[in-house]
Design an enzyme around this catalytic site. Structure first.
Site, PDB file in Angstrom:
ATOM      1  NE  ARG A  63      18.418  12.866 -36.922  1.00  0.00           N
ATOM      2  CZ  ARG A  63      18.012  13.905 -36.222  1.00  0.00           C
ATOM      3  NH1 ARG A  63      17.516  13.751 -35.002  1.00  0.00           N
ATOM      4  NH2 ARG A  63      18.110  15.108 -36.732  1.00  0.00           N
ATOM      5  CB  ALA A  75      16.583  20.208 -39.714  1.00  0.00           C
ATOM      6  CD  GLU A  92      17.249  23.481 -34.576  1.00  0.00           C
ATOM      7  OE1 GLU A  92      18.265  22.749 -34.542  1.00  0.00           O
ATOM      8  OE2 GLU A  92      16.423  23.514 -33.650  1.00  0.00           O
ATOM      9  CD  GLU A  96      20.932  20.409 -35.892  1.00  0.00           C
ATOM     10  OE1 GLU A  96      21.066  20.218 -37.117  1.00  0.00           O
ATOM     11  OE2 GLU A  96      20.010  19.925 -35.225  1.00  0.00           O
ATOM     12  N   GLY A 115       1.140   9.791 -44.533  1.00  0.00           N
ATOM     13  CA  GLY A 115       0.315   8.630 -44.249  1.00  0.00           C
ATOM     14  C   GLY A 115       0.196   8.320 -42.770  1.00  0.00           C
ATOM     15  CD  GLU A 119       8.156  15.995 -39.147  1.00  0.00           C
ATOM     16  OE1 GLU A 119       9.204  16.583 -38.847  1.00  0.00           O
ATOM     17  OE2 GLU A 119       8.070  14.762 -39.268  1.00  0.00           O
ATOM     18  CD  GLU A 144      21.513  19.010 -30.745  1.00  0.00           C
ATOM     19  OE1 GLU A 144      22.000  19.664 -29.796  1.00  0.00           O
ATOM     20  OE2 GLU A 144      20.509  19.374 -31.364  1.00  0.00           O
TER      21      GLU A 144
END
Length: 186
Positions: A63, A75, A92, A96, A115, A119, A144
């Protein structure tokens, strides 16, 4: 006192295929109008996949915003027109983790960062898992390509959360919810 926080104006600042950034001018309860920037997200799904031995399927994926590999649930985005949320979660799981689930139920919904983003992630519990035949497996691209798939006993996954080894919000929420559900089923 209930104030509705009316939006006086909205200006789009940036747009891509996953989200756009907007600035709303919002009336506060005291009458002041303040600018609020946030991300409008397409939405996402995730799946807590448990095998017959109550092992949870985790994927380890790079990430870039946090510059590290994270343990997560399978996900992804709600980005296929006409696809239902449960179907997206199963897609997914197949893409994945190379798995198919015979059973899927809604587990929980979360707002991971309310905040700064609208999403919402809908998490599902999948059971009765079977492997996707090698010749039918999804071709992975980008980050991936380096996905690592591991099955971890559910109790161990809970321990990984509390040791700081699983920090992805959807994974934390989904694993804890699944562990609670399994405990209630016993």
């Amino acid at each position: 006192m209930t104030h509705t926080y009316p939006v006086r104006s909205t200006k789009e600042q940036f747009r891509n295929n996953m989200f756009h950034i907007v600035t709303d001018e919002v009336e506060m309860s005291d009458g002041a109008v303040l600018a609020r920037d946030y991300m409008v997200h397409v939405g996402a799904v995730g799946v807590v996949a448990l095998d017959d031995e109550d092992r949870v399927v985790l994927v380890r994926q790079y990430r870039h915003p946090v510059r590290q590999f994270l343990w997560e649930l399978p996900a992804g985005l709600i980005d296929v027109a006409g696809e239902g949320l449960a179907e997206a979660a199963l897609r997914e799981l197949t893409e994945e983790a190379d798995l198919i689930a015979e059973s899927v139920i809604h587990l929980i919904d979360i707002h991971p960062t309310p905040g700064c983003s609208n999403e919402r992630i809908r998490l599902f519990l999948a059971r009765s898992l079977t492997e996707v035949p090698v010749e039918e497996q999804h071709e992975r691209h980008g980050e991936e390509i380096d996905i690592e798939v591991r099955r971890v006993p559910l109790a161990q996954a809970v321990q990984m959360i509390f040791r700081g080894e699983i920090t992805n919000g959807a994974a934390v929420a989904g694993i804890l919810a699944a562990a609670n559900l399994v405990r209630l089923e016993e």
